[in-house]
Design a protein around this motif. Structure first.
Motif, short mmCIF file in Angstrom:
data_model
loop_
_atom_site.label_atom_id
_atom_site.label_comp_id
_atom_site.label_asym_id
_atom_site.label_seq_id
_atom_site.Cartn_x
_atom_site.Cartn_y
_atom_site.Cartn_z
N GLU A 82 0.86 -1.18 0.00
CA GLU A 82 0.00 0.00 0.00
C GLU A 82 0.90 1.23 0.00
OE1 GLU A 82 -2.42 -0.50 3.48
OE2 GLU A 82 -0.74 -1.25 4.63
N LYS A 83 0.28 2.40 -0.23
CA LYS A 83 1.10 3.61 -0.37
C LYS A 83 1.59 4.12 0.97
CE LYS A 83 -0.47 5.66 -4.69
NZ LYS A 83 -1.69 6.34 -5.12
N ARG A 84 0.70 4.07 1.98
CA ARG A 84 1.08 4.53 3.31
C ARG A 84 0.85 3.41 4.31
NH1 ARG A 84 -2.31 8.69 5.49
NH2 ARG A 84 -3.83 8.45 3.83
N VAL A 85 1.50 3.51 5.45
CA VAL A 85 1.24 2.54 6.52
C VAL A 85 -0.12 2.86 7.13
CG1 VAL A 85 1.99 1.71 8.78
CG2 VAL A 85 3.70 2.28 7.03
N HIS A 86 -0.99 1.88 7.21
CA HIS A 86 -2.29 2.08 7.84
C HIS A 86 -2.38 1.18 9.07
CE1 HIS A 86 -3.51 4.53 4.53
NE2 HIS A 86 -3.25 3.58 3.65
N ALA A 87 -3.33 1.52 9.96
CA ALA A 87 -3.45 0.72 11.19
C ALA A 87 -4.05 -0.65 10.87
CB ALA A 87 -4.31 1.47 12.21
N LYS A 88 -3.18 -1.58 10.56
CA LYS A 88 -3.62 -2.94 10.24
C LYS A 88 -2.85 -3.92 11.10
CE LYS A 88 -5.01 -1.89 5.56
NZ LYS A 88 -4.74 -1.98 4.13
N TYR A 89 -3.46 -5.06 11.29
CA TYR A 89 -2.91 -6.02 12.24
C TYR A 89 -1.49 -6.48 11.88
CZ TYR A 89 -3.20 -9.13 16.14
OH TYR A 89 -2.98 -9.73 17.33
N LYS A 90 -1.21 -6.57 10.60
CA LYS A 90 0.11 -7.10 10.20
C LYS A 90 1.26 -6.24 10.75
CE LYS A 90 -0.25 -4.81 5.71
NZ LYS A 90 -0.41 -4.94 4.27
N TYR A 91 1.03 -4.94 10.92
CA TYR A 91 2.11 -4.09 11.43
C TYR A 91 2.34 -4.31 12.93
CZ TYR A 91 1.65 -1.70 6.95
OH TYR A 91 1.61 -1.41 5.61
N ILE A 92 1.26 -4.67 13.63
CA ILE A 92 1.42 -4.95 15.07
C ILE A 92 2.34 -6.16 15.24
CG2 ILE A 92 0.23 -5.52 17.22
CD1 ILE A 92 -2.27 -4.19 15.91
N GLU A 93 2.14 -7.14 14.39
CA GLU A 93 3.00 -8.34 14.47
C GLU A 93 4.46 -7.96 14.23
OE1 GLU A 93 -0.30 -11.62 13.04
OE2 GLU A 93 0.75 -10.48 11.51
N LYS A 94 4.65 -7.04 13.32
CA LYS A 94 6.01 -6.58 13.03
C LYS A 94 6.62 -5.89 14.26
CE LYS A 94 9.04 -4.69 10.01
NZ LYS A 94 9.45 -4.29 8.71
N ILE A 95 5.84 -5.05 14.92
CA ILE A 95 6.33 -4.36 16.12
C ILE A 95 6.67 -5.39 17.19
CG2 ILE A 95 5.79 -2.68 17.93
CD1 ILE A 95 3.72 -1.47 15.91
N GLU A 96 5.80 -6.36 17.33
CA GLU A 96 6.00 -7.37 18.39
C GLU A 96 7.29 -8.16 18.19
OE1 GLU A 96 2.06 -9.33 18.56
OE2 GLU A 96 2.05 -8.53 20.61
N ARG A 97 7.70 -8.30 16.97
CA ARG A 97 8.97 -9.01 16.73
C ARG A 97 10.18 -8.18 17.17
NH1 ARG A 97 6.10 -10.71 12.08
NH2 ARG A 97 7.01 -9.14 10.72
N ASN A 98 9.95 -6.89 17.44
CA ASN A 98 11.06 -5.99 17.77
C ASN A 98 11.03 -5.44 19.19
OD1 ASN A 98 12.73 -5.24 15.15
ND2 ASN A 98 10.60 -5.50 14.53
N ILE A 99 10.15 -5.95 20.04
CA ILE A 99 10.05 -5.32 21.36
C ILE A 99 10.60 -6.17 22.50
CG2 ILE A 99 8.26 -3.60 21.00
CD1 ILE A 99 6.19 -5.55 21.84
N LYS A 100 11.44 -7.12 22.18
CA LYS A 100 12.03 -7.93 23.23
C LYS A 100 12.88 -7.01 24.14
CE LYS A 100 14.17 -12.41 23.72
NZ LYS A 100 15.38 -12.15 24.47
N ASP A 101 12.73 -7.11 25.43
CA ASP A 101 13.48 -6.32 26.42
C ASP A 101 13.26 -4.81 26.34
OD1 ASP A 101 14.65 -8.75 27.03
OD2 ASP A 101 16.35 -8.39 25.67
#
Ligand SMILES: [Zn+2]
Ligand SMILES: [Zn+2]
Length: 438
Positions: A82-101
């Protein structure tokens, strides 16, 4: 506002105890954000700075560069298909992969980034600080996040941000369309509160008058000064930001999005769902879409306000709605969301039964208690035009059939009662759409 931030208090309006989880709204320089975090949270914290490619340039990079006390690193979300990042579930999963510690999430952006940060923070019990890059919506302080899951725009409860840290220079220099969007979104307040009051009169759900009161006070400072937005008047833009932040806090007090999101928001959500379903970009910014919804609500309120009590019952009786046909139509528009829409629909049908039974009995009370909260169509037109915001949906969407569907069917995507329900059940919504599209 200082009197209620981070506090628990007994409400003079509704008598209940309210607790405002947002601990502070702080104005300061972007370059001193690290110092601000040091003062509140101490040093050596691992901080994820959540941004997209644009807001990284606006603030994310500088936040990371100015580190003295903490260990911040950026997570720059890039649009996927898509052209811009929108509030969709797939991005939350991406954030969750980066929030360890990670000790803190620092959101640097507007609606999408803030909502994604709040969702991830809430799910993983990590405090969130928001750094607004534009006064574009009320999510910096609100206890809800809106996102699209399985094709349906869902508003879910989340823990609000602990602090909002605002750099006045950054919000003053935000894109004009985003500032306008924030202004237009804030106009939803009177209509959302009135819808909420109507709902509480019919269903007996809780209503508190404090949200309307606190936001009305703030609104007076900017509502008729839309013309100053274009010149980037610092004071007016700060007043809009404050109004929006109070709007978010009013949702904390209410315990739901009711005081900030009524029928006008459903029309906007419907358009977002349509765009998502058909893999096209959203029609406009959230607030600008909502502004056109506000105007629609004002026109409808104007039509129903003169109904006499004794004609309400007759109107409801005369009005024959084929609900199955409505459901079929919605499902055909959003085939991938059928199941969830069906569930919402079933709940809505029960609420509609209640409307039919109680509306004739409660009409005078609704007229007296709810209707006076809203602005007239001519006032809304004046406010929106002065700020050069779109007034009519056709200014942001050239599909007349979609506009018709949005007005007629969006009432079925959320169970809560709004003026759209009242209009349809009393038999004036079809006629209204016809006139609106003329
Ligand atoms: Zn209260
Ligand atoms: Zn909104």
């Amino acid at each position: 506002m200082e009197n209620i931030l981070g506090k628990e208090f007994k409400c003079k309006e509704c008598g209940e105890i309210h607790r405002v989880d947002v601990k502070g709204i702080v104005y300061g320089s972007l370059d001193e954000s690290d110092e601000f975090i040091f003062k509140i949270y101490g040093k050596s914290k691992k901080i994820l700075v959540l941004c997209d490619e644009i807001t990284y340039e606006v603030g994310g990079r500088r936040i990371c560069e100015n580190l003295k006390y903490n260990n911040a690193f950026p997570l720059i979300l890039k649009p996927e298909n898509e052209k811009r990042v929108h509030a969709k579930y797939k991005y939350i999963e991406k954030i969750e992969r980066n929030i360890k510690d990670v000790d803190l999430i620092f959101t640097c952006g507007t609606g999408t980034i803030t909502d994604l940060g709040k969702l991830a923070g809430d799910k993983n019990k990590i405090p969130v600080i928001s750094f607004p890059t534009a006064p574009s919506m009320n999510g910096y302080t609100s206890p809800v996040a809106a996102y699209i899951k399985d094709g349906v725009k869902i508003t879910t409860r989340v823990k609000p941000c602990e602090y909002v840290y605002i750099d006045e220079n950054i919000i003053t220099n935000a894109p004009i369309e985003l500032i306008k969007a924030g202004f237009a979104d804030s106009l939803a307040k009177s209509f959302a509160n009135s819808d909420w009051k109507i709902s509480s009169i019919i269903t007996g759900e809780k209503f508190c008058g404090l949200p309307f009161k606190i936001v009305s006070e703030a609104e007076k400072k900017y509502i008729n000064k839309g013309d100053l937005i274009k010149g980037r008047d610092k004071k007016v833009i700060k007043d809009i930001m404050d109004g929006l932040n109070l709007g978010g806090i009013s949702m904390i007090i209410a315990g739901s999005s009711s005081p900030a999101s009524g029928g006008e928001h459903l029309i906007s959500h419907f358009l977002d769902m349509y765009a998502h379903q058909n893999k096209i970009e959203p029609f406009s910014f959230h607030g600008l879409q909502v502004g056109t919804g506000v105007y629609i609500s004002s026109l409808i309120y104007d039509l129903v306000r003169d109904f006499k009590s004794d004609e309400i019952g007759k109107r409801i009786e005369k009005r024959k709605i084929d609900y199955d046909e409505k459901l079929e139509k919605i499902c055909s528009l959003f085939p991938s969301s059928k199941n969830i829409l069906k569930k919402i629909f079933d709940k809505k049908i029960k609420v509609i039964e209640e409307i039919k039974e109680k509306l004739p009995l409660k009409w005078e009370e609704i007229k007296k208690e709810a209707m006076p909260m809203v602005y007239s169509p001519s006032e809304i037109e004046k406010f929106l035009k002065k700020a050069e915001c779109p007034l009519h949906l056709s200014e942001i969407c050239d599909d007349k059939k979609l506009i018709k569907n949005a007005i007629l069917l969006s009432r079925f995507i959320r169970e809560r009662i709004t003026i759209l329900d009242i209009a349809d059940e009393t038999g004036i919504l079809n006629e209204f759409v016809y006139d609106y599209l003329k």
